[in-house]
Motif scaffolding. Structure first.
Motif, mmCIF file in Angstrom:
data_model
loop_
_atom_site.group_PDB
_atom_site.id
_atom_site.type_symbol
_atom_site.label_atom_id
_atom_site.label_comp_id
_atom_site.label_asym_id
_atom_site.label_seq_id
_atom_site.Cartn_x
_atom_site.Cartn_y
_atom_site.Cartn_z
ATOM 1 N N MET A 141 1.201 -1.058 -0.070
ATOM 2 C CA MET A 141 -0.120 0.459 -0.384
ATOM 3 C C MET A 141 0.896 1.787 -0.266
ATOM 4 O O MET A 141 1.837 1.964 1.068
ATOM 5 N N LYS A 142 0.644 2.336 -1.019
ATOM 6 C CA LYS A 142 1.148 3.322 -0.869
ATOM 7 C C LYS A 142 0.876 4.490 -0.103
ATOM 8 O O LYS A 142 1.805 5.491 -0.301
ATOM 9 N N GLY A 143 -0.221 5.259 -0.350
ATOM 10 C CA GLY A 143 -1.177 5.959 -0.205
ATOM 11 C C GLY A 143 -1.458 5.243 1.469
ATOM 12 O O GLY A 143 -0.538 4.204 2.068
ATOM 13 N N CYS A 144 -1.598 6.672 2.228
ATOM 14 C CA CYS A 144 -1.835 6.833 3.215
ATOM 15 C C CYS A 144 -3.709 6.592 3.427
ATOM 16 O O CYS A 144 -4.155 7.428 3.255
ATOM 17 N N PHE A 145 -3.732 5.425 4.455
ATOM 18 C CA PHE A 145 -5.076 5.700 4.661
ATOM 19 C C PHE A 145 -6.267 5.680 6.194
ATOM 20 O O PHE A 145 -5.676 5.371 7.372
ATOM 21 N N VAL A 146 -7.192 6.758 6.121
ATOM 22 C CA VAL A 146 -7.285 7.323 7.147
ATOM 23 C C VAL A 146 -8.478 7.888 7.387
ATOM 24 O O VAL A 146 -9.277 8.127 6.947
ATOM 25 N N THR A 147 -8.891 6.957 9.010
ATOM 26 C CA THR A 147 -10.524 6.350 8.750
ATOM 27 C C THR A 147 -10.912 7.567 9.863
ATOM 28 O O THR A 147 -9.995 7.860 11.131
ATOM 29 N N PHE A 148 -11.726 8.237 10.001
ATOM 30 C CA PHE A 148 -12.659 9.428 11.647
ATOM 31 C C PHE A 148 -13.939 8.037 11.838
ATOM 32 O O PHE A 148 -14.911 7.541 11.160
ATOM 33 N N GLU A 149 -13.630 8.209 12.716
ATOM 34 C CA GLU A 149 -15.607 7.210 13.652
ATOM 35 C C GLU A 149 -15.314 7.741 14.964
ATOM 36 O O GLU A 149 -14.982 8.821 15.126
ATOM 37 N N GLY A 150 -16.579 7.330 14.764
ATOM 38 C CA GLY A 150 -17.771 8.122 16.418
ATOM 39 C C GLY A 150 -19.234 8.134 16.237
ATOM 40 O O GLY A 150 -19.420 7.741 15.233
ATOM 41 N N ILE A 151 -19.885 8.321 17.487
ATOM 42 C CA ILE A 151 -21.083 7.874 17.703
ATOM 43 C C ILE A 151 -21.810 9.215 16.459
ATOM 44 O O ILE A 151 -21.085 10.706 16.791
ATOM 45 N N ASP A 152 -22.626 9.261 15.686
ATOM 46 C CA ASP A 152 -23.236 10.533 15.542
ATOM 47 C C ASP A 152 -23.402 11.515 15.970
ATOM 48 O O ASP A 152 -23.711 11.604 16.970
ATOM 49 N N GLY A 183 -0.812 6.283 -4.880
ATOM 50 C CA GLY A 183 -0.033 6.689 -4.120
ATOM 51 C C GLY A 183 -0.899 8.345 -3.081
ATOM 52 O O GLY A 183 -0.227 8.608 -2.140
ATOM 53 N N ALA A 184 -2.313 8.155 -3.869
ATOM 54 C CA ALA A 184 -3.117 9.350 -2.987
ATOM 55 C C ALA A 184 -3.696 8.401 -1.500
ATOM 56 O O ALA A 184 -2.656 7.102 -0.956
ATOM 57 N N TRP A 185 -3.938 10.185 -0.516
ATOM 58 C CA TRP A 185 -4.806 9.861 0.942
ATOM 59 C C TRP A 185 -5.950 9.567 0.606
ATOM 60 O O TRP A 185 -6.286 9.846 -0.332
ATOM 61 N N VAL A 186 -5.724 8.072 1.387
ATOM 62 C CA VAL A 186 -7.928 8.430 0.867
ATOM 63 C C VAL A 186 -7.387 8.969 2.569
ATOM 64 O O VAL A 186 -7.818 7.969 3.523
ATOM 65 N N VAL A 187 -8.706 9.719 2.750
ATOM 66 C CA VAL A 187 -9.927 9.880 4.031
ATOM 67 C C VAL A 187 -11.093 9.628 4.297
ATOM 68 O O VAL A 187 -12.119 10.400 3.006
ATOM 69 N N CYS A 188 -11.592 8.725 4.963
ATOM 70 C CA CYS A 188 -13.090 7.681 4.662
ATOM 71 C C CYS A 188 -14.210 8.181 5.940
ATOM 72 O O CYS A 188 -13.285 8.258 6.779
ATOM 73 N N ASP A 189 -14.532 8.967 6.007
ATOM 74 C CA ASP A 189 -15.796 9.382 7.221
ATOM 75 C C ASP A 189 -16.576 7.933 7.269
ATOM 76 O O ASP A 189 -17.546 7.467 6.878
ATOM 77 N N ARG A 190 -15.991 7.182 8.592
ATOM 78 C CA ARG A 190 -16.600 5.697 9.284
ATOM 79 C C ARG A 190 -15.864 4.703 8.311
ATOM 80 O O ARG A 190 -15.616 4.803 6.911
ATOM 81 N N PHE A 191 -15.363 3.384 8.589
ATOM 82 C CA PHE A 191 -15.129 2.555 7.588
ATOM 83 C C PHE A 191 -15.728 1.399 9.052
ATOM 84 O O PHE A 191 -16.576 1.128 9.903
ATOM 85 N N HIS A 200 -1.123 16.985 -1.484
ATOM 86 C CA HIS A 200 -0.986 15.608 -1.716
ATOM 87 C C HIS A 200 -2.674 15.707 -2.286
ATOM 88 O O HIS A 200 -3.671 16.800 -2.005
ATOM 89 N N GLU A 201 -2.522 14.359 -2.918
ATOM 90 C CA GLU A 201 -4.087 14.032 -3.224
ATOM 91 C C GLU A 201 -4.297 13.174 -2.628
ATOM 92 O O GLU A 201 -3.995 12.639 -2.405
ATOM 93 N N VAL A 202 -5.763 13.643 -2.854
ATOM 94 C CA VAL A 202 -6.811 13.474 -1.312
ATOM 95 C C VAL A 202 -8.142 12.384 -1.855
ATOM 96 O O VAL A 202 -8.631 13.157 -3.325
ATOM 97 N N LEU A 203 -8.618 11.720 -1.293
ATOM 98 C CA LEU A 203 -9.530 10.775 -1.930
ATOM 99 C C LEU A 203 -10.501 10.605 -0.949
ATOM 100 O O LEU A 203 -10.665 10.014 0.102
ATOM 101 N N ALA A 204 -11.674 11.264 -0.632
ATOM 102 C CA ALA A 204 -12.528 12.114 -0.057
ATOM 103 C C ALA A 204 -13.681 11.561 0.007
ATOM 104 O O ALA A 204 -14.707 11.392 -0.636
ATOM 105 N N THR A 205 -13.520 10.590 1.168
ATOM 106 C CA THR A 205 -15.260 9.705 1.004
ATOM 107 C C THR A 205 -15.582 8.803 2.142
ATOM 108 O O THR A 205 -15.672 10.021 3.003
ATOM 109 N N ARG A 206 -17.235 8.144 1.906
ATOM 110 C CA ARG A 206 -17.691 7.999 3.140
ATOM 111 C C ARG A 206 -18.072 6.860 3.262
ATOM 112 O O ARG A 206 -18.279 5.756 1.760
#
Ligand SMILES: Nc1ncnc2c1ncn2[C@@H]1O[C@H](COP(=O)(O)OP(=O)(O)OP(=O)(O)O)[C@@H](O)[C@H]1O
Ligand SMILES: [Mg+2]
Length: 204
Positions: free
Chosen positions: A1-12, A86-94, A32-38
């Motif tokens: 995995m070349k990129g960085c995978f960051v997730t955000f968690e927590g209750i509603d 090599g992009a960053w992936v920033v994901c709201d929940r996983f 940085h190239e960022v894939l913003a997703t959820r």
């Protein structure tokens, strides 16, 4: 995995979406190239499954399989290709959300979740997970007044206590990946903590 995978968690209502948006801006401003997703969601198919998950009555078994079906499509089409280039992936929940909501919140058996997790994403885990920890009462106050509640948001306070305990257990089991963020701090306080940690991740 070349990129960085960051997730955000927590209750509603914990503050995930607020800080996902800020973190994405911060990373993009640094080139940085960022894939913003959820999740659930992130692809056309997975967004359609999200609508069903949030609004249609269904059994726990169906719910569990649908979240992983959505996740598989999301991984195949968007997350894995982005990480590969090599992009960053920033994901709201996983998948920690599945452990917390379907597992701790609704009582799905741990062996089932573990089996689906390893089938759907093998050994892949986020590089970093920010767990926004707030009292369920605080989160409920923050949610009130916003749009009509979905199937999860309309659960009672006891449900969110169990979900929070689920996150607590996840964080205790994997302290190197999951960082607890005190979500009761102000938006600016939380933003500073996140930027400091993202800067550290960027330099790895
Ligand atoms: N640190 C904070 N301090 C005070 N209010 C906050 C903070 N972070 C977010 N908020 C506010 O709380 C509300 C909920 O935040 P947000 O939508 O980011 O939560 P969320 O975790 O994404 O919720 P959901 O799971 O329902 O999408 C918003 O009105 C937001 O402005
Ligand atoms: Mg949100």
């Amino acid at each position: 995995m070349k990129g960085c995978f960051v997730t955000f968690e927590g209750i509603d209502g914990a503050g995930k979406s607020t800080h996902v948006a800020q973190s994405i801006d911060w990373l993009r401003a640094r080139g940085h190239e960022v894939l913003a997703t959820r999740e659930p969601g992130g692809t056309e198919l997975a967004e359609a499954l999200r609508e069903l998950l949030l609004h249609r009555p269904m059994s726990l078994e169906t719910e569990l399989m649908l979240v992983f079906a959505a996740r598989r499509d999301h991984l195949e089409r968007r997350i894995l290709p982005a990480l590969e280039r090599g992009a960053w992936v920033v994901c709201d929940r996983f998948t920690d959300s599945t452990w917390a909501y379907q597992g701790a919140g609704r009582g799905a058996a741990a062996e089932r979740i573990a089996w689906l997790e390893s089938w759907v994403h093998g050994a892949l885990q986020p590089t970093r997970t920010y767990w926004f920890d707030v009292e369920p009462e605080v989160a409920a106050r923050r949610r009130s007044g916003s749009r009509a509640s979905d199937r999860f948001e309309s659960e009672d306070i006891e449900f969110f206590r169990r979900v929070r305990d689920g996150y607590r257990q996840r964080a205790a089991a994997d302290p190197a990946r999951i960082v607890r963020i005190d979500g009761s701090g102000s938006v600016d306080e939380v933003r500073e903590i996140l930027e400091e940690d993202l800067a550290r991740l960027c330099s790895i």
